[in-house]
Design an enzyme around this catalytic site. Structure first.
Site, PDB file in Angstrom:
ATOM      1  N   HIS A  76       0.995  -1.331   0.030  1.00 10.65           N
ATOM      2  CA  HIS A  76       0.080  -0.368  -0.125  1.00 10.65           C
ATOM      3  C   HIS A  76       0.587   1.763  -0.128  1.00 10.65           C
ATOM      4  CE1 HIS A  76      -3.614  -1.993   1.911  1.00 10.65           C
ATOM      5  NE2 HIS A  76      -3.481  -2.381   0.697  1.00 10.65           N
ATOM      6  N   LYS A  94      -8.441  -0.846   3.705  1.00 11.64           N
ATOM      7  CA  LYS A  94      -7.628  -0.951   4.395  1.00 11.64           C
ATOM      8  C   LYS A  94      -6.435  -2.165   5.495  1.00 11.64           C
ATOM      9  CE  LYS A  94     -10.424  -4.372   6.127  1.00 11.64           C
ATOM     10  NZ  LYS A  94      -9.967  -5.898   6.421  1.00 11.64           N
ATOM     11  N   ASP A 179      -6.390  -7.563   9.760  1.00 14.77           N
ATOM     12  CA  ASP A 179      -7.622  -8.125   8.902  1.00 14.77           C
ATOM     13  C   ASP A 179      -9.568  -7.908   9.157  1.00 14.77           C
ATOM     14  OD1 ASP A 179      -8.502  -8.595   6.139  1.00 14.77           O
ATOM     15  OD2 ASP A 179      -8.842 -10.442   6.854  1.00 14.77           O
TER      16      ASP A 179
END
Length: 319
Positions: A76, A94, A179
């Protein structure tokens, strides 16, 4: 119309494309993958016109206004930085990055570049969480909360067979806290703010990642436990307890049934027949922000606070 390209070909990217298709003001113009053939096949399956081989090709296209980044967590930060440098708006899955410092740096870069960047955290924009926030004031003084998300991953069987899938690979930023635990932590920050103290413990699996864990977040007069697991499945609701009433929340990531039980035994219910686990709210917010009708400061600050709390949980489990 915002023309957006996706990075990554996972299930969450499928969900994003579906949400964008339902949201006015945005169009998924292309998908991308390091493998051009894979990108083309993915685009054809989801009915997207464009397909790019790699992020560089996406960023070089002047017809692309924004990117959705749904790649493995470890990718990311450099991908967001590259997109910002190319003048593209960014919606990043996210957890956005590993640390609050990394996030704050990217926020500053996005502001200098004049582009919008927010985290794709669906709970922040879900009508069920909005209902929970509205009901909090009816509970009296808040004293206890139990927020959890535990669902056994289908990829855990691969771990048991000796493999290391990305979602259970620490080198890829995988694990249960990143997660699923992030949902409980984010909800706690959204509803109660940053905790003043944290204790935590986790279960480490064969890959070296955390498979399950529990964090206790301490606030003045309030204790919140956040449970998470990718190796077991929870069968009970989350709850928030006040001195006057308790809220039961059926599914933390996207509540569709919220029940208020008063101390006198009375019950009332908020319910929605909207599909669970959809990303429509976050996509609509992104469109609003790119359109300039709102500013992303609150969104970005909430992500920073959530990441700080996740870091503190990791330190607590390591200690």
């Amino acid at each position: 119309m915002i023309r957006i390209a996706t990075v990554g070909t996972s299930v969450i990217t499928d969900a994003f494309i579906g949400a964008a298709t339902r949201t006015p003001g945005i169009e998924v113009a292309a998908v991308s993958s390091r493998d051009g053939a894979k990108a083309r096949a993915y685009a054809d399956r989801l009915g997207v016109a464009g397909a790019f081989a790699g992020l560089d090709a996406v960023l070089a296209d002047p017809g692309i206004d924004a990117v959705y980044i749904g790649s493995p967590n470890s990718a990311h930060r450099p991908q967001v930085a590259a997109a910002i440098a190319a003048g593209k708006h960014v919606l990043v899955e996210k957890p956005a990055v590993a640390t609050a410092d990394e996030w704050d740096d990217l926020v500053e870069r996005s502001r200098r570049a004049g582009v919008v960047m927010i985290e794709a955290m669906r709970t922040a924009y879900d009508p069920g969480i909005a209902a929970v926030r509205e009901l909090l004031g009816s509970l009296g003084v808040l004293r206890r909360a139990s927020l959890h998300y535990a669902k056994r991953s289908s990829r855990y069987d691969a771990v048991l067979a000796g493999e290391t899938p990305n979602i259970f690979d620490p080198a890829m930023g995988g694990g249960a806290l990143a997660d699923l635990g992030v949902y409980g932590v984010h909800a706690a920050v959204l509803l109660f703010g940053e905790p003043v103290g944290i204790t935590a413990s986790s279960v480490t699996i064969a890959t070296g990642a955390d498979g399950a864990g529990l964090a206790v977040l301490q606030y003045p007069g309030l204790i919140v436990d956040v449970g998470y697991s990718k190796i077991t499945t929870a069968a009970r609701p989350s709850e928030i307890q006040g001195e006057d009433a308790t809220l039961l929340i059926d599914h933390l990531a996207s509540p569709r049934r919220v029940t208020r039980i008063g101390s006198d035994g009375s019950e009332s219910e908020w319910a929605s027949d909207a599909p669970a686990d959809v990303l429509d709210g976050e996509v609509a917010r992104f469109v609003e922000l790119v359109g300039g009708t709102a500013m992303p400061d609150e969104d970005q600050a909430r992500t920073s606070a959530t990441l700080r709390t996740l870091e503190r949980i990791r330190r607590a489990t390591a200690g």
